[in-house]
Write a protein that holds these residues in place. Structure first.
Motif, mmCIF file in Angstrom:
data_model
loop_
_atom_site.group_PDB
_atom_site.id
_atom_site.type_symbol
_atom_site.label_atom_id
_atom_site.label_comp_id
_atom_site.label_asym_id
_atom_site.label_seq_id
_atom_site.Cartn_x
_atom_site.Cartn_y
_atom_site.Cartn_z
ATOM 1 N N UNK A 54 0.828 -1.202 0.000
ATOM 2 C CA UNK A 54 0.000 0.000 0.000
ATOM 3 C C UNK A 54 0.867 1.259 0.000
ATOM 4 N N UNK A 55 1.950 1.244 0.755
ATOM 5 C CA UNK A 55 2.845 2.406 0.765
ATOM 6 C C UNK A 55 3.601 2.550 -0.556
ATOM 7 N N UNK A 56 3.843 1.434 -1.245
ATOM 8 C CA UNK A 56 4.557 1.502 -2.520
ATOM 9 C C UNK A 56 3.638 1.737 -3.706
ATOM 10 N N UNK A 57 2.335 1.674 -3.496
ATOM 11 C CA UNK A 57 1.393 1.833 -4.608
ATOM 12 C C UNK A 57 1.569 3.154 -5.356
ATOM 13 N N UNK A 58 1.693 4.305 -4.689
ATOM 14 C CA UNK A 58 1.877 5.548 -5.460
ATOM 15 C C UNK A 58 3.185 5.583 -6.246
ATOM 16 N N UNK A 59 4.213 4.893 -5.750
ATOM 17 C CA UNK A 59 5.477 4.840 -6.500
ATOM 18 C C UNK A 59 5.305 3.993 -7.750
ATOM 19 N N UNK A 60 4.643 2.839 -7.605
ATOM 20 C CA UNK A 60 4.457 1.957 -8.754
ATOM 21 C C UNK A 60 3.494 2.544 -9.772
ATOM 22 N N UNK A 61 2.531 3.351 -9.300
ATOM 23 C CA UNK A 61 1.570 3.981 -10.220
ATOM 24 C C UNK A 61 2.081 5.296 -10.787
ATOM 25 N N UNK A 62 3.300 5.688 -10.401
ATOM 26 C CA UNK A 62 3.931 6.918 -10.911
ATOM 27 C C UNK A 62 3.092 8.161 -10.603
ATOM 28 N N UNK A 63 2.603 8.246 -9.371
ATOM 29 C CA UNK A 63 1.834 9.414 -8.941
ATOM 30 C C UNK A 63 2.769 10.567 -8.603
ATOM 31 N N UNK A 64 2.240 11.780 -8.458
ATOM 32 C CA UNK A 64 3.089 12.919 -8.089
ATOM 33 C C UNK A 64 3.775 12.714 -6.739
ATOM 34 N N UNK A 65 4.895 13.402 -6.486
ATOM 35 C CA UNK A 65 5.628 13.212 -5.226
ATOM 36 C C UNK A 65 4.805 13.510 -3.978
ATOM 37 N N UNK A 66 3.809 14.403 -4.095
ATOM 38 C CA UNK A 66 2.979 14.699 -2.929
ATOM 39 C C UNK A 66 2.223 13.461 -2.474
ATOM 40 N N UNK A 67 1.646 12.711 -3.413
ATOM 41 C CA UNK A 67 0.929 11.489 -3.055
ATOM 42 C C UNK A 67 1.892 10.391 -2.595
ATOM 43 N N UNK A 68 3.078 10.378 -3.155
ATOM 44 C CA UNK A 68 4.064 9.375 -2.758
ATOM 45 C C UNK A 68 4.450 9.540 -1.294
ATOM 46 N N UNK A 69 4.442 10.787 -0.806
ATOM 47 C CA UNK A 69 4.774 11.045 0.602
ATOM 48 C C UNK A 69 3.537 10.964 1.485
ATOM 49 N N UNK A 70 2.398 11.430 0.981
ATOM 50 C CA UNK A 70 1.195 11.533 1.815
ATOM 51 C C UNK A 70 0.627 10.163 2.173
ATOM 52 N N UNK A 71 0.583 9.247 1.242
ATOM 53 C CA UNK A 71 -0.030 7.934 1.519
ATOM 54 C C UNK A 71 0.756 7.139 2.549
ATOM 55 N N UNK A 72 2.090 7.005 2.450
ATOM 56 C CA UNK A 72 2.809 6.315 3.532
ATOM 57 C C UNK A 72 2.695 7.013 4.877
ATOM 58 N N UNK A 73 2.687 8.361 4.863
ATOM 59 C CA UNK A 73 2.529 9.083 6.131
ATOM 60 C C UNK A 73 1.163 8.797 6.759
ATOM 61 N N UNK A 74 0.119 8.728 5.940
ATOM 62 C CA UNK A 74 -1.208 8.415 6.454
ATOM 63 C C UNK A 74 -1.266 6.990 7.007
ATOM 64 N N UNK A 75 -0.641 6.043 6.306
ATOM 65 C CA UNK A 75 -0.619 4.659 6.780
ATOM 66 C C UNK A 75 0.093 4.554 8.120
#
Length: 514
Positions: A481-502
């Motif tokens: 789940x934390x790696x999902x935004x990296x694998x989906x090539x989302x913007x850096x804001x989402x790459x940081x926000x989703x792991x922080x939320x988890x």
């Protein structure tokens, strides 16, 4: 009667039986007490063999397809990968083999065999020889398959794959023989483990060199041409290449058989305590595997390590409550420094993937390698979460204990991800890797034991409790789940926000204990 040591006199008890006669008697006794027919056993064996055949066919097709793609690769990256792969994989396979075998024994026996047979005047070497041969054969087959898959994935031809598989299998058999020699003495075991640590470090050096090399402007053709099954049939043993391969195989087989025979004559030097300890470990691993509890596998190995170690030098603590627990967790991790060496050697994974040119797979490879490196450091948290009485004795809430006991492993995860940053190449992706490692490792360590309540689910292997299916996925779900935004090539804001939320949600929720 005179006082003095007891001397064994065969005339009082009869002739000492041979190990072959004992094994034959036990085999006959077991067959007399068997309560299953031949066809019932055949049904189970048929299902296992059919599953292995289907899996082998699927995996073989995938490996052959990847071999064809790698053989047609003309880039400089493919050339670097085929050039540096042996220097990475050979030390890594040797180190893994040595450490796994020394953790088990490698020669082991059950507690019943150790009590009823190994304590008797029967020839101990003859009793342990079947287990020794089984270990050697298993290592040979596993090394053959692993080497064949690795060399096939880098696009090698059939002859090169077969020769590499034979040579590496022989090396692993020699390593297994060395572990049997090391099992005969505690000092030998310690030095053999140190050699395994040096091999892990040796695998890290070429991976770092491979990762930091720069690709030139022009491409170089270095890949081999894959052989199809029709071309494989045209390879004759009388050709120069086939004759060379045949000679290599014969020499390797004769050498391995000679070393195996020589070492089998020294099995009587094995201590009964070390042999029984390996049998108990295998029994514990079998129980953990039957419940699909991955964390329990590590607990069994850690428990055997501390039982053999016996004691450590105590240190005076400092502070109170949370600060004292953080300090004790730090010293507990340092008491097993070999885990830190293994964690450092696991840095070879992201650098090797980056050096091979698979930049997309670097974050997920780094995340799984970091998870393996950090998870053993959370044994204290797992012990606390499985013991309600220990939580009450510490006088803190279980949620607070989870936060406090995750401080030191969390800092180590951040340090490990920072060292892997040159391979990952992105600061936000590095944060996602560190967050996924921390959240996944803490979730798996604080998970509840498997539950056997509720209705059973029918399967070809019999009725299975539904709670067992979720055991292997605990921890890895948050990691992905934390790696999902990296694998989906989302913007850096989402790459940081989703792991922080988890991380925020996981450390704010109280873990369940019942």
């Amino acid at each position: 009667m005179t006082d003095g040591p007891v001397v064994f006199d065969p005339s009082d008890f009869g002739a000492i039986p041979t190990s072959r006669s004992l094994r034959q008697w036990m085999r006959t006794t077991r067959r007399r007490h068997a309560d299953r027919s031949f066809w019932q056993i055949f049904e189970d064996v048929y299902l296992v063999l059919f599953t292995l055949a289907m899996f082998g066919a699927t995996a073989g097709n995938v490996v052959r397809h990847l071999n064809s793609n790698a053989a047609r690769c003309t880039s400089y990256t493919c050339g670097r990968l085929s050039e540096w792969m042996p220097w990475i994989m050979v030390p890594l396979l040797l180190a893994i083999t040595v450490r796994m075998l020394l953790a088990v024994g490698p020669v082991s026996a059950s507690r019943a065999s150790g009590f009823w047979l190994l304590a008797t005047p029967v020839n101990r070497a003859a009793l342990l020889r079947p287990a020794y041969r089984l270990v050697t054969a298993t290592v040979a087959v596993a090394g053959l398959v692993a080497a064949a898959i690795i060399w096939a994935l880098i696009g090698s031809s059939f002859g090169v794959v077969l020769e590499a598989a034979v040579l590496i299998s022989a090396l692993l058999v020699c390593a297994a023989i060395a572990t049997v020699w090391a099992q005969q003495s505690t000092r030998r075991s310690r030095w053999t483990l140190r050699v395994a640590d040096l091999l892990l470090i040796a695998a890290l050096v070429p991976a770092a060199i491979l990762a930091f090399q720069h690709e030139p402007t022009r491409n170089v053709q270095t890949a081999n041409v894959v052989l199809t099954f029709a071309e494989m049939e045209q390879v004759s043993a009388f050709d120069p290449g086939g004759l060379h391969l045949l000679v290599v195989c014969l020499v390797v087989v004769v050498l391995c058989l000679g070393l195996t025979t020589i070492t089998s004559r020294t099995l009587d030097r094995l201590g009964r305590s070390s042999v029984i300890a390996g049998g108990e470990l295998l029994a514990g691993l079998a129980g953990a595997a039957s419940s699909l509890d991955i964390s329990m596998l590590g607990d069994v190995i850690a428990g055997r390590h501390w039982r053999l170690k016996g004691r450590v030098r105590s240190r005076r603590g400092m502070g109170s409550r949370g600060g004292a627990i953080v300090q004790r967790e730090f010293w507990r991790i340092l008491r097993w420094p070999r885990r830190l060496v293994i964690a450092g050697a696991l840095l070879v994974v992201p650098y090797a993937v980056a050096g091979a040119g698979f930049d997309v797979l670097v974050p997920i490879a780094a995340a799984f390698a970091g998870f393996i490196a950090v998870r053993p450091m959370l044994d204290g948290l797992r012990t606390v979460c499985r013991s309600t009485g220990l939580v009450r004795a510490m006088g803190m809430d279980l949620r607070e204990l989870r936060v406090v006991m995750a401080v030191v492993p969390g800092l180590f995860a951040v340090l490990w991800a920072g060292l892997a940053f040159p391979a990952i190449g992105s600061l936000s992706a590095t944060f996602a890797v560190a967050g996924g490692v921390i959240s996944g490792a803490v979730r798996q360590a604080s998970a509840r034991p498997p539950t056997y309540s509720g209705p059973l689910v029918a399967s070809p292997m019999g009725a299975i409790p539904p709670g067992l299916f979720s055991q292997p996925a605990r921890g890895f779900d948050l990691l992905l789940l934390c790696l999902a935004p990296v694998l989906l090539n989302l913007p850096p804001l989402w790459v940081v926000a989703i792991p922080a939320f988890v991380l925020t949600v996981m450390f704010s929720v109280r873990p369940k204990t019942d």
